[in-house]
Scaffold this motif. Structure first.
Motif, PDB file in Angstrom:
ATOM      1  N   ARG A   1     -19.113 -26.587 -10.847  1.00 40.81           N
ATOM      2  CA  ARG A   1     -18.423 -25.200 -10.186  1.00 40.81           C
ATOM      3  C   ARG A   1     -19.120 -24.935  -8.650  1.00 40.81           C
ATOM      4  N   SER A   2     -20.403 -25.673  -8.883  1.00 39.03           N
ATOM      5  CA  SER A   2     -21.951 -25.301  -7.701  1.00 39.03           C
ATOM      6  C   SER A   2     -21.451 -26.037  -6.042  1.00 39.03           C
ATOM      7  N   THR A   3     -20.182 -27.334  -6.577  1.00 39.85           N
ATOM      8  CA  THR A   3     -20.301 -28.197  -5.663  1.00 39.85           C
ATOM      9  C   THR A   3     -19.229 -27.934  -4.284  1.00 39.85           C
ATOM     10  N   LEU A   4     -19.709 -28.254  -3.360  1.00 36.56           N
ATOM     11  CA  LEU A   4     -19.126 -28.049  -2.062  1.00 36.56           C
ATOM     12  C   LEU A   4     -18.830 -29.121  -0.747  1.00 36.56           C
ATOM     13  N   ARG A   5     -17.923 -29.474  -0.235  1.00 38.10           N
ATOM     14  CA  ARG A   5     -18.033 -30.718   0.646  1.00 38.10           C
ATOM     15  C   ARG A   5     -17.322 -29.904   1.504  1.00 38.10           C
ATOM     16  N   ILE A   6     -18.483 -30.719   2.557  1.00 43.92           N
ATOM     17  CA  ILE A   6     -18.670 -30.465   4.089  1.00 43.92           C
ATOM     18  C   ILE A   6     -18.203 -31.629   5.073  1.00 43.92           C
ATOM     19  N   THR A   7     -17.226 -31.564   6.109  1.00 44.87           N
ATOM     20  CA  THR A   7     -16.675 -33.371   6.740  1.00 44.87           C
ATOM     21  C   THR A   7     -17.134 -33.039   8.249  1.00 44.87           C
ATOM     22  N   LEU A   8     -17.404 -33.744   8.486  1.00 45.89           N
ATOM     23  CA  LEU A   8     -17.825 -32.892  10.197  1.00 45.89           C
ATOM     24  C   LEU A   8     -16.697 -33.633  11.067  1.00 45.89           C
ATOM     25  N   SER A   9     -16.651 -33.681  12.261  1.00 43.67           N
ATOM     26  CA  SER A   9     -15.617 -34.125  13.071  1.00 43.67           C
ATOM     27  C   SER A   9     -16.459 -34.137  14.319  1.00 43.67           C
ATOM     28  N   PRO A  10     -15.851 -35.461  15.213  1.00 43.56           N
ATOM     29  CA  PRO A  10     -16.391 -35.397  16.726  1.00 43.56           C
ATOM     30  C   PRO A  10     -16.554 -34.408  17.798  1.00 43.56           C
ATOM     31  N   ASP A  11     -15.573 -33.758  17.067  1.00 46.74           N
ATOM     32  CA  ASP A  11     -15.050 -32.408  18.436  1.00 46.74           C
ATOM     33  C   ASP A  11     -15.830 -30.969  17.898  1.00 46.74           C
ATOM     34  N   ILE A  12     -16.837 -31.133  17.531  1.00 45.56           N
ATOM     35  CA  ILE A  12     -17.609 -30.335  16.514  1.00 45.56           C
ATOM     36  C   ILE A  12     -19.528 -30.077  17.648  1.00 45.56           C
ATOM     37  N   GLU A  13     -19.564 -29.350  18.130  1.00 45.67           N
ATOM     38  CA  GLU A  13     -20.590 -29.156  19.134  1.00 45.67           C
ATOM     39  C   GLU A  13     -21.542 -28.523  18.188  1.00 45.67           C
TER      40      GLU A  13
END
Ligand code: PMP
Length: 373
Positions: free
Chosen positions: A351-363
């Protein structure tokens, strides 16, 4: 709002949209029709897309079968192989951390009398090849289906080793490569143990509703047979009937071309973004922060983490105007994550877990929003 849920789906690239739009407007021919220009143009466009996908994964264009997405590819391969080869027995090997489209296909087959082994995984969600080989030896399966890069944790399985084991034991091997395409380099022509591979368009900046099942030829040059999931007019070499979604396929072809062209830049950018993102998270959450993802041998740009004492759903809702992130896979968000259960996380940890997923178009500078949460 900064979009950090790129494993759920990605923004369609402008170049992809421009390539596919003519096939929604003036180029509306059916590629199965014959002789006139609209049909021939559609056919040519499909053929180019097929070549681009084949180039990206390192296979023959004839081995590329277009589907509606990785869910369909996984269903088609698992159910199709099970139906096609009754003489190979009724044992299937998969793992506890597969995508629901694999797990539910296997459960369906269990209800029809197949025996499915759901392999345990290590703390990062990986199969141990030695244990896997033991299972193969003890009860040779008709099919093995194991994910290449985990969609929640990012961990990569030792797919080359697993493929070699399958080849040695003459076992059909399918791997779901949906999350690694364009982010992890591989060449199927160098991994002959992989017979089947699943891909989705919308994870690589192509439209939703299109994917690929790669069905490799075996030694005598014929594609591995399987019972189709969708019967009809015999499109896609009889593996998948139905009029082809030309615009979607053209979009996927263009996205594959970009993925191939940019793969080194993409990997480097994702690694730089990931390192900075981790730094910012540590600055912001300090001792509360625990990373569930491994530090290496993983999909670049995917972080799975826990913020102790924080409820993940409330956190996401509270910060929804600033960032878009997820509790894990978008596909099974109503239930606690089976992947996190399989790696031994408690209810409270999940319940405390998060997923962050990036993309090359982010600065890089965009990520500073993390400090404002
Ligand atoms: N497999 C994996 C590993 C995935 O992450 C996803 C998408 N969440 C799928 C399969 C299903 O793909 P699609 O959305 O194209 O059906």
């Amino acid at each position: 709002m900064l979009y950090l849920d790129n494993s759920a789906t990605t923004r369609i690239y402008d170049e992809v949209l421009e390539a596919l739009l003519p096939f929604l407007k003036e180029e509306y021919g059916n590629p199965s029709s014959k002789y006139y220009l609209l049909a021939e143009n559609a056919k040519k466009a499909i053929s180019t897309a097929r070549e681009k996908v084949a180039e990206l994964v390192g296979c023959d264009p004839e081995e590329v079968i277009f589907t509606s997405g990785a869910t369909e590819s996984n269903n088609m391969i698992i159910k199709g192989v099970a139906d096609q080869y009754p003489e190979k027995g009724n044992h299937i090997i998969t793992s506890k951390v597969e995508h629901p489209s694999v797990i539910e296909s296997c459960k369906h087959l269990e209800s029809k009398g197949y025996k499915v082994t759901y392999l345990d995984v290590d703390l990062f969600g990986r199969i141990q090849p030695e244990k896997f080989e033991q299972t193969v030896r003890n009860n040779p399966p008709l099919l093995v289906s194991l994910i290449w890069g985990n969609n929640e944790l990012g961990s990569l399985n030792e797919v080359e080793q697993i493929a070699a084991i399958c080849k040695n034991h003459n076992v059909l091997f399918h791997t779901d490569a949906t999350q690694i395409i364009g982010k992890v380099k591989f060449n199927l022509s160098l991994i002959p143990g992989i017979r089947f591979l699943s891909i989705s368009g919308h994870k690589i900046h192509a439209p939703k509703g299109v994917g690929v099942a790669i069905i490799r030829k075996h030694d005598i040059g014929k594609k591995t047979q399987l019972t189709p999931l969708i019967h009809g007019g015999g499109q896609e070499d009889n593996y998948r009937s139905g009029t082809l979604a030309v615009h979607n396929i053209v979009g996927l072809g263009k996205a594959a071309e970009i993925a191939m062209r940019e793969i080194d830049n993409t990997i480097n950018k994702l690694l730089v973004l990931e390192a900075f993102c981790k730094e910012l998270l540590v600055m912001k959450f300090g001792e509360q922060l625990i990373f569930n993802s491994d530090t290496g041998n993983k999909i670049p740009g995917l972080l799975n983490l826990m913020i102790t004492g924080v409820n993940n759903q409330r956190f996401i809702i509270k910060h929804a105007e600033k960032i878009a992130i997820s509790t894990g896979s978008a596909c099974s968000s109503a239930k606690p994550s089976e992947v996190l259960i399989a790696i031994g996380k408690s209810d409270q940890e999940i319940r405390s877990t998060l997923r962050i997923t990036l993309s090359p178009d982010i600065e890089l500078s965009d990520l500073k929003v993390i400090l404002d949460l």
